[in-house]
Motif scaffolding. Structure first.
Motif, PDB file in Angstrom:
ATOM      1  N   ILE A  70       0.866  -1.179   0.000  1.00  0.00           N
ATOM      2  CA  ILE A  70       0.000   0.000   0.000  1.00  0.00           C
ATOM      3  C   ILE A  70       0.904   1.230   0.000  1.00  0.00           C
ATOM      4  CG2 ILE A  70      -1.793   1.293   1.216  1.00  0.00           C
ATOM      5  CD1 ILE A  70      -2.386  -1.372   2.749  1.00  0.00           C
ATOM      6  N   MET A  71       0.636   2.150  -0.906  1.00  0.00           N
ATOM      7  CA  MET A  71       1.347   3.422  -0.939  1.00  0.00           C
ATOM      8  C   MET A  71       0.370   4.514  -0.533  1.00  0.00           C
ATOM      9  SD  MET A  71       3.454   2.755  -4.462  1.00  0.00           S
ATOM     10  CE  MET A  71       1.965   2.263  -5.313  1.00  0.00           C
ATOM     11  N   MET A  72       0.843   5.449   0.284  1.00  0.00           N
ATOM     12  CA  MET A  72      -0.013   6.537   0.749  1.00  0.00           C
ATOM     13  C   MET A  72       0.556   7.874   0.304  1.00  0.00           C
ATOM     14  SD  MET A  72      -1.419   7.342   4.489  1.00  0.00           S
ATOM     15  CE  MET A  72      -2.570   8.682   4.683  1.00  0.00           C
ATOM     16  N   TYR A  73      -0.359   8.728  -0.175  1.00  0.00           N
ATOM     17  CA  TYR A  73       0.018  10.041  -0.679  1.00  0.00           C
ATOM     18  C   TYR A  73      -0.800  11.129   0.012  1.00  0.00           C
ATOM     19  CZ  TYR A  73       2.041   7.365  -4.492  1.00  0.00           C
ATOM     20  OH  TYR A  73       2.780   6.462  -5.221  1.00  0.00           O
ATOM     21  N   ILE A  80       3.938   9.646   1.287  1.00  0.00           N
ATOM     22  CA  ILE A  80       4.293   9.787   2.694  1.00  0.00           C
ATOM     23  C   ILE A  80       4.460   8.442   3.399  1.00  0.00           C
ATOM     24  CG2 ILE A  80       3.357  12.104   2.938  1.00  0.00           C
ATOM     25  CD1 ILE A  80       0.846  10.884   4.180  1.00  0.00           C
ATOM     26  N   ALA A  81       4.071   7.360   2.748  1.00  0.00           N
ATOM     27  CA  ALA A  81       4.243   6.042   3.374  1.00  0.00           C
ATOM     28  C   ALA A  81       4.144   4.943   2.326  1.00  0.00           C
ATOM     29  CB  ALA A  81       3.184   5.813   4.450  1.00  0.00           C
ATOM     30  N   GLU A  82       4.830   3.841   2.606  1.00  0.00           N
ATOM     31  CA  GLU A  82       4.701   2.615   1.822  1.00  0.00           C
ATOM     32  C   GLU A  82       4.811   1.461   2.809  1.00  0.00           C
ATOM     33  OE1 GLU A  82       7.216   0.274  -1.544  1.00  0.00           O
ATOM     34  OE2 GLU A  82       6.730   2.378  -1.978  1.00  0.00           O
ATOM     35  N   VAL A  83       3.788   0.625   2.846  1.00  0.00           N
ATOM     36  CA  VAL A  83       3.718  -0.474   3.810  1.00  0.00           C
ATOM     37  C   VAL A  83       3.213  -1.731   3.112  1.00  0.00           C
ATOM     38  CG1 VAL A  83       3.332   1.057   5.793  1.00  0.00           C
ATOM     39  CG2 VAL A  83       1.375   0.164   4.522  1.00  0.00           C
ATOM     40  N   VAL A  84       3.280  -2.846   3.829  1.00  0.00           N
ATOM     41  CA  VAL A  84       2.772  -4.122   3.337  1.00  0.00           C
ATOM     42  C   VAL A  84       1.883  -4.713   4.427  1.00  0.00           C
ATOM     43  CG1 VAL A  84       3.402  -6.452   2.586  1.00  0.00           C
ATOM     44  CG2 VAL A  84       4.798  -4.500   1.892  1.00  0.00           C
ATOM     45  N   LEU A 130      -1.076   6.611   9.496  1.00  0.00           N
ATOM     46  CA  LEU A 130      -0.829   8.009   9.800  1.00  0.00           C
ATOM     47  C   LEU A 130      -1.258   8.255  11.235  1.00  0.00           C
ATOM     48  CD1 LEU A 130       0.180  10.337   7.981  1.00  0.00           C
ATOM     49  CD2 LEU A 130      -2.206  10.872   7.507  1.00  0.00           C
ATOM     50  N   ALA A 131      -0.407   8.938  12.008  1.00  0.00           N
ATOM     51  CA  ALA A 131      -0.715   9.245  13.405  1.00  0.00           C
ATOM     52  C   ALA A 131       0.174  10.389  13.866  1.00  0.00           C
ATOM     53  CB  ALA A 131      -0.496   8.011  14.288  1.00  0.00           C
ATOM     54  N   GLY A 132      -0.099  10.890  15.061  1.00  0.00           N
ATOM     55  CA  GLY A 132       0.731  11.935  15.654  1.00  0.00           C
ATOM     56  C   GLY A 132       0.699  13.217  14.851  1.00  0.00           C
ATOM     57  N   TYR A 185      -6.056  12.761   0.946  1.00  0.00           N
ATOM     58  CA  TYR A 185      -5.086  11.676   0.894  1.00  0.00           C
ATOM     59  C   TYR A 185      -5.509  10.662  -0.159  1.00  0.00           C
ATOM     60  CZ  TYR A 185      -3.549  13.620   5.300  1.00  0.00           C
ATOM     61  OH  TYR A 185      -3.079  14.473   6.274  1.00  0.00           O
ATOM     62  N   GLU A 186      -4.559   9.830  -0.552  1.00  0.00           N
ATOM     63  CA  GLU A 186      -4.857   8.738  -1.464  1.00  0.00           C
ATOM     64  C   GLU A 186      -4.085   7.507  -1.020  1.00  0.00           C
ATOM     65  OE1 GLU A 186      -5.573   9.101  -5.924  1.00  0.00           O
ATOM     66  OE2 GLU A 186      -3.498   8.375  -5.821  1.00  0.00           O
ATOM     67  N   LEU A 187      -4.789   6.405  -0.916  1.00  0.00           N
ATOM     68  CA  LEU A 187      -4.167   5.102  -0.700  1.00  0.00           C
ATOM     69  C   LEU A 187      -4.190   4.377  -2.037  1.00  0.00           C
ATOM     70  CD1 LEU A 187      -5.826   3.949   2.651  1.00  0.00           C
ATOM     71  CD2 LEU A 187      -3.502   4.799   2.311  1.00  0.00           C
ATOM     72  N   VAL A 188      -3.064   3.789  -2.415  1.00  0.00           N
ATOM     73  CA  VAL A 188      -3.001   2.979  -3.632  1.00  0.00           C
ATOM     74  C   VAL A 188      -2.690   1.560  -3.203  1.00  0.00           C
ATOM     75  CG1 VAL A 188      -1.879   2.606  -5.847  1.00  0.00           C
ATOM     76  CG2 VAL A 188      -2.250   4.946  -5.015  1.00  0.00           C
ATOM     77  N   PHE A 189      -3.655   0.683  -3.376  1.00  0.00           N
ATOM     78  CA  PHE A 189      -3.526  -0.724  -3.012  1.00  0.00           C
ATOM     79  C   PHE A 189      -3.010  -1.483  -4.236  1.00  0.00           C
ATOM     80  CE2 PHE A 189      -6.773   1.097  -0.320  1.00  0.00           C
ATOM     81  CZ  PHE A 189      -6.510   0.550   0.931  1.00  0.00           C
ATOM     82  N   CYS A 190      -1.866  -2.117  -4.117  1.00  0.00           N
ATOM     83  CA  CYS A 190      -1.260  -2.874  -5.228  1.00  0.00           C
ATOM     84  C   CYS A 190      -1.853  -4.280  -5.232  1.00  0.00           C
ATOM     85  CB  CYS A 190       0.257  -2.872  -5.087  1.00  0.00           C
ATOM     86  SG  CYS A 190       0.935  -1.203  -5.167  1.00  0.00           S
ATOM     87  N   ALA A 191      -3.082  -4.366  -5.699  1.00  0.00           N
ATOM     88  CA  ALA A 191      -3.852  -5.601  -5.636  1.00  0.00           C
ATOM     89  C   ALA A 191      -3.431  -6.634  -6.668  1.00  0.00           C
ATOM     90  CB  ALA A 191      -5.334  -5.288  -5.799  1.00  0.00           C
ATOM     91  N   GLY A 192      -2.941  -6.187  -7.820  1.00  0.00           N
ATOM     92  CA  GLY A 192      -2.616  -7.108  -8.907  1.00  0.00           C
ATOM     93  C   GLY A 192      -1.627  -8.188  -8.519  1.00  0.00           C
TER      94      GLY A 192
END
Length: 119
Positions: free
Chosen positions: A24-27, A37-41, A53-55, A63-70
């Motif tokens: 997941i990439m976050m913008y 601003i973030a990239e997680v799994v 996102l916190a603090g 914001y936009e979350l991009v889920f790498c579903a493929g």
């Protein structure tokens, strides 16, 4: 200082299990600017190990979350081929209350998805 936080959860509705290993990439969106601003799994439970996102980073805005579903859908054998119906799934949303918890779940299958503001 904001007390809220942002979380997500991906459920594979076709298989009836959490979707583990999805990138997941976050913008942060401001006008025509997309700032990553973030990239997680996702973990074995289909969640991230910490809030997205916190603090002091948790602010009112778009914001936009991009889920790498493929990649996930290929790895689980649900889809094949070079061109997929669903590959990267962008979800753009707004945070209007920096003291609130926002949860953006993704219900996923090879040929459809849904989302909502969860709790």
């Amino acid at each position: 200082m904001a007390d809220g936080w942002l979380s997500t959860h991906i459920l594979d509705t076709a298989r009836g299990v959490p979707a583990a290993g999805v990138k997941i990439m976050m913008y942060r969106i401001s006008g025509s600017s997309h700032k990553k601003i973030a990239e997680v799994v996702t973990n074995a439970d289909g969640r991230t190990d910490a809030p997205l996102l916190a603090g002091k980073e948790y602010q009112v805005g778009s914001y936009e979350l991009v889920f790498c579903a493929g990649d996930y859908l290929r790895q689980t054998g649900q889809v094949t081929g070079e061109t997929l119906f669903l590959d990267e799934i962008p979800i753009r949303f707004g945070i209007s209350d920096a003291a609130a918890h926002y949860h953006v779940p993704l219900l996923l299958s090879g040929f459809g998805y849904s989302t909502y503001r969860g709790s």
